[in-house]
Write a protein that holds these residues in place. Structure first.
Motif, mmCIF file in Angstrom:
data_model
loop_
_atom_site.group_PDB
_atom_site.id
_atom_site.type_symbol
_atom_site.label_atom_id
_atom_site.label_comp_id
_atom_site.label_asym_id
_atom_site.label_seq_id
_atom_site.Cartn_x
_atom_site.Cartn_y
_atom_site.Cartn_z
ATOM 1 N N ILE A 13 -4.275 -3.686 -12.353
ATOM 2 C CA ILE A 13 -3.281 -3.535 -13.417
ATOM 3 C C ILE A 13 -1.955 -3.037 -12.845
ATOM 4 O O ILE A 13 -0.881 -3.536 -13.205
ATOM 5 N N ALA A 14 -2.042 -2.065 -11.937
ATOM 6 C CA ALA A 14 -0.821 -1.488 -11.349
ATOM 7 C C ALA A 14 -0.041 -2.531 -10.561
ATOM 8 O O ALA A 14 1.197 -2.586 -10.630
ATOM 9 N N LYS A 15 -0.729 -3.379 -9.822
ATOM 10 C CA LYS A 15 -0.051 -4.418 -9.050
ATOM 11 C C LYS A 15 0.657 -5.412 -9.968
ATOM 12 O O LYS A 15 1.791 -5.835 -9.709
ATOM 13 N N LEU A 16 -0.042 -5.779 -11.061
ATOM 14 C CA LEU A 16 0.580 -6.698 -12.022
ATOM 15 C C LEU A 16 1.803 -6.062 -12.671
ATOM 16 O O LEU A 16 2.828 -6.711 -12.886
ATOM 17 N N TYR A 17 1.691 -4.784 -12.986
ATOM 18 C CA TYR A 17 2.764 -4.094 -13.721
ATOM 19 C C TYR A 17 3.957 -3.769 -12.821
ATOM 20 O O TYR A 17 5.113 -4.034 -13.179
ATOM 21 N N TYR A 18 3.694 -3.207 -11.627
ATOM 22 C CA TYR A 18 4.788 -2.731 -10.779
ATOM 23 C C TYR A 18 5.294 -3.791 -9.797
ATOM 24 O O TYR A 18 6.488 -3.843 -9.493
ATOM 25 N N PHE A 19 4.410 -4.618 -9.282
ATOM 26 C CA PHE A 19 4.826 -5.595 -8.274
ATOM 27 C C PHE A 19 5.255 -6.931 -8.884
ATOM 28 O O PHE A 19 6.169 -7.578 -8.385
ATOM 29 N N GLU A 20 4.574 -7.338 -9.969
ATOM 30 C CA GLU A 20 4.880 -8.642 -10.560
ATOM 31 C C GLU A 20 5.659 -8.525 -11.864
ATOM 32 O O GLU A 20 5.950 -9.532 -12.516
ATOM 33 N N SER A 21 5.960 -7.282 -12.274
ATOM 34 C CA SER A 21 6.786 -7.017 -13.468
ATOM 35 C C SER A 21 6.191 -7.625 -14.734
ATOM 36 O O SER A 21 6.931 -8.052 -15.636
ATOM 37 N N CYS A 22 4.865 -7.682 -14.812
ATOM 38 C CA CYS A 22 4.215 -8.164 -16.034
ATOM 39 C C CYS A 22 4.286 -7.075 -17.108
ATOM 40 O O CYS A 22 4.162 -5.884 -16.806
ATOM 41 N N THR A 23 4.461 -7.466 -18.358
ATOM 42 C CA THR A 23 4.440 -6.493 -19.444
ATOM 43 C C THR A 23 3.005 -6.046 -19.689
ATOM 44 O O THR A 23 2.033 -6.739 -19.309
ATOM 45 N N LEU A 42 -2.874 2.789 -16.712
ATOM 46 C CA LEU A 42 -1.685 3.028 -15.877
ATOM 47 C C LEU A 42 -1.404 4.515 -15.750
ATOM 48 O O LEU A 42 -1.104 5.021 -14.662
ATOM 49 N N GLN A 43 -1.541 5.235 -16.873
ATOM 50 C CA GLN A 43 -1.329 6.685 -16.846
ATOM 51 C C GLN A 43 -2.406 7.374 -16.010
ATOM 52 O O GLN A 43 -2.109 8.294 -15.233
ATOM 53 N N LYS A 44 -3.642 6.901 -16.150
ATOM 54 C CA LYS A 44 -4.747 7.489 -15.390
ATOM 55 C C LYS A 44 -4.547 7.250 -13.895
ATOM 56 O O LYS A 44 -4.843 8.108 -13.063
ATOM 57 N N GLY A 45 -4.012 6.064 -13.549
ATOM 58 C CA GLY A 45 -3.725 5.763 -12.152
ATOM 59 C C GLY A 45 -2.721 6.727 -11.560
ATOM 60 O O GLY A 45 -2.850 7.176 -10.408
ATOM 61 N N ARG A 46 -1.701 7.096 -12.350
ATOM 62 C CA ARG A 46 -0.702 8.075 -11.881
ATOM 63 C C ARG A 46 -1.322 9.467 -11.757
ATOM 64 O O ARG A 46 -1.078 10.187 -10.797
ATOM 65 N N ASP A 47 -2.144 9.835 -12.762
ATOM 66 C CA ASP A 47 -2.759 11.166 -12.768
ATOM 67 C C ASP A 47 -3.718 11.354 -11.591
ATOM 68 O O ASP A 47 -3.808 12.436 -11.005
ATOM 69 N N GLY A 49 -3.574 9.760 -8.695
ATOM 70 C CA GLY A 49 -2.946 9.521 -7.403
ATOM 71 C C GLY A 49 -3.119 8.109 -6.871
ATOM 72 O O GLY A 49 -2.759 7.837 -5.719
ATOM 73 N N VAL A 50 -3.674 7.213 -7.693
ATOM 74 C CA VAL A 50 -3.781 5.811 -7.275
ATOM 75 C C VAL A 50 -2.384 5.198 -7.206
ATOM 76 O O VAL A 50 -2.073 4.395 -6.338
ATOM 77 N N VAL A 51 -1.554 5.595 -8.152
ATOM 78 C CA VAL A 51 -0.165 5.116 -8.219
ATOM 79 C C VAL A 51 0.767 6.307 -7.993
ATOM 80 O O VAL A 51 0.616 7.357 -8.622
ATOM 81 N N GLU A 52 1.692 6.161 -7.064
ATOM 82 C CA GLU A 52 2.721 7.171 -6.845
ATOM 83 C C GLU A 52 4.082 6.531 -7.065
ATOM 84 O O GLU A 52 4.363 5.447 -6.539
ATOM 85 N N ILE A 53 4.920 7.196 -7.836
ATOM 86 C CA ILE A 53 6.259 6.682 -8.107
ATOM 87 C C ILE A 53 7.256 7.514 -7.305
ATOM 88 O O ILE A 53 7.329 8.739 -7.460
ATOM 89 N N VAL A 54 7.996 6.849 -6.432
ATOM 90 C CA VAL A 54 8.987 7.523 -5.595
ATOM 91 C C VAL A 54 10.366 6.999 -5.957
ATOM 92 O O VAL A 54 10.600 5.786 -5.958
ATOM 93 N N ILE A 55 11.253 7.901 -6.284
ATOM 94 C CA ILE A 55 12.634 7.521 -6.584
ATOM 95 C C ILE A 55 13.491 7.937 -5.397
ATOM 96 O O ILE A 55 13.574 9.116 -5.049
ATOM 97 N N HIS A 56 14.133 6.969 -4.758
ATOM 98 C CA HIS A 56 15.011 7.262 -3.629
ATOM 99 C C HIS A 56 16.419 7.532 -4.158
ATOM 100 O O HIS A 56 17.167 6.609 -4.481
#
Length: 331
Positions: A13-23, A42-47, A49-56
């Motif tokens: 799900i994370a790959k589809l959402y973040y990499f392929e910009s699927c809704t 998606l929220q559980k993935g962030r909680d 640590g499966v998904v990390e969001i880094v803002i440069h």
């Protein structure tokens, strides 16, 4: 704790959402689950640590560099332009745009603006917006005539900047550098030259480039400096030029006759200006910028991130050296 199947689904799900910009709606339809389940995973993935969001945030890092330069050198302002992923021409444009913004903010109380010459000032004027001003005059601070790269000359920069703001400008019809001191003394007495030089003494704001005479020098490219003079300047410990006058690493004017052959305001007159904005691009100018800052010739510095980082590193080297010497003295 996620089991392997749940983790696999979250990664998909994370790959589809973040990499392929699927809704989330599209992902739900694709995987045969509801949209709220997609959102929950998606929220559980962030909680988990499966998904990390880094803002440069480039501004955060450059802001620290700005504060350091302002503190160490007592600058009114340091502007460090983020330059990662930019080529050389893009860096010049970005620094030019930042300089144009600073100048635009600084001219509210000014009646006369003095401009030097060079590549960085050319880009500043190029990026300057068309904005009508009143009761303002632009004055070239150094001579510059000829047919080569006239867009870099102070007269042209003064003219183009004046045109952007719909104001008057002066022209200094004289070379930046002449062959002898005697010729320089004769030329500065000519009425049309002396009057512009007098105007230069009355400016409220100066905009100058900071050059390195020994590396990628614009003055050398223009033919003002031959190899003999460059070698002499090197022997005189010259590391920077401001308004076509040369200073050593401590910001002291070099004891070389070339400084007495320039048609333009001198360094003491520049230092007396209320606000001096210095613009410089390139890591080859680190020593040049340091010299200009040590000499207190500029109040505002505008540069790119790579150059500012090298400046900060150089300051750390000096601090470590002094710390080491202090330790040796105490033992």
């Amino acid at each position: 704790m996620l089991n392997s199947e749940e983790r696999k689904l979250i990664v998909k799900i994370a790959k589809l959402y973040y990499f392929e910009s699927c809704t989330q709606e599209k992902i739900a339809t694709k995987l045969g689950i509801s949209r709220p389940v997609v959102s929950k995973l998606l929220q559980k993935g962030r909680d988990e640590g499966v998904v990390e969001i880094v803002i440069h945030d480039d501004r955060l890092e450059t802001s620290d560099l700005e504060k350091e330069l302002e503190t160490v050198f007592g600058l009114q302002q340091a502007v460090v332009v983020p330059s990662r992923d930019l080529n050389q021409e893009q860096i010049y444009s970005a620094v030019g745009k930042a300089a144009a913004y600073v100048v635009l903010k600084s001219i509210k109380q000014a009646e006369r603006i003095g401009v030097s010459w060079g590549r960085t000032l050319f880009h500043m004027v190029k990026e300057f917006p068309y904005e009508k001003k009143e009761n303002l005059k632009i004055v070239p601070l150094v001579g510059g005539i000829g047919n080569d790269r006239t867009e870099f000359h102070s007269n042209q920069i003064a003219y183009e900047l004046a045109k952007k703001m719909g104001v008057r400008c002066e022209s200094l019809y004289a070379p930046a550098l002449v062959e002898t001191e005697e010729l320089r003394d004769q030329l500065v007495l000519l009425p049309h030259i002396s009057s512009v030089l007098e105007e230069g003494k009355l400016i409220d704001l100066a905009i100058v480039g900071i050059g390195n005479p020994l590396a990628m020098s614009t003055m050398e490219q223009f033919g003002y400096l031959n190899q003999d003079v460059l070698q002499e300047l090197k022997m005189s410990n010259a590391v920077a030029d401001l308004n076509s006058r040369f200073i050593d690493q401590d910001g002291v004017p070099c004891n070389h006759p070339i400084n007495n052959k320039v048609i333009g305001i001198d360094l003491e007159q520049l230092k007396a200006v209320k606000l001096v904005i210095g613009i410089a691009v390139g890591e080859h100018k680190v020593d040049s910028i340091l010299a200009a800052l040590k000499g207190k010739y500029v109040n505002v510095l505008i540069t790119d991130e790579f150059t500012a980082t090298s400046l900060a590193d150089r300051l750390k080297e000096v601090e470590n050296l002094y710390a080491h010497l202090n330790v040796e003295e105490s033992t």
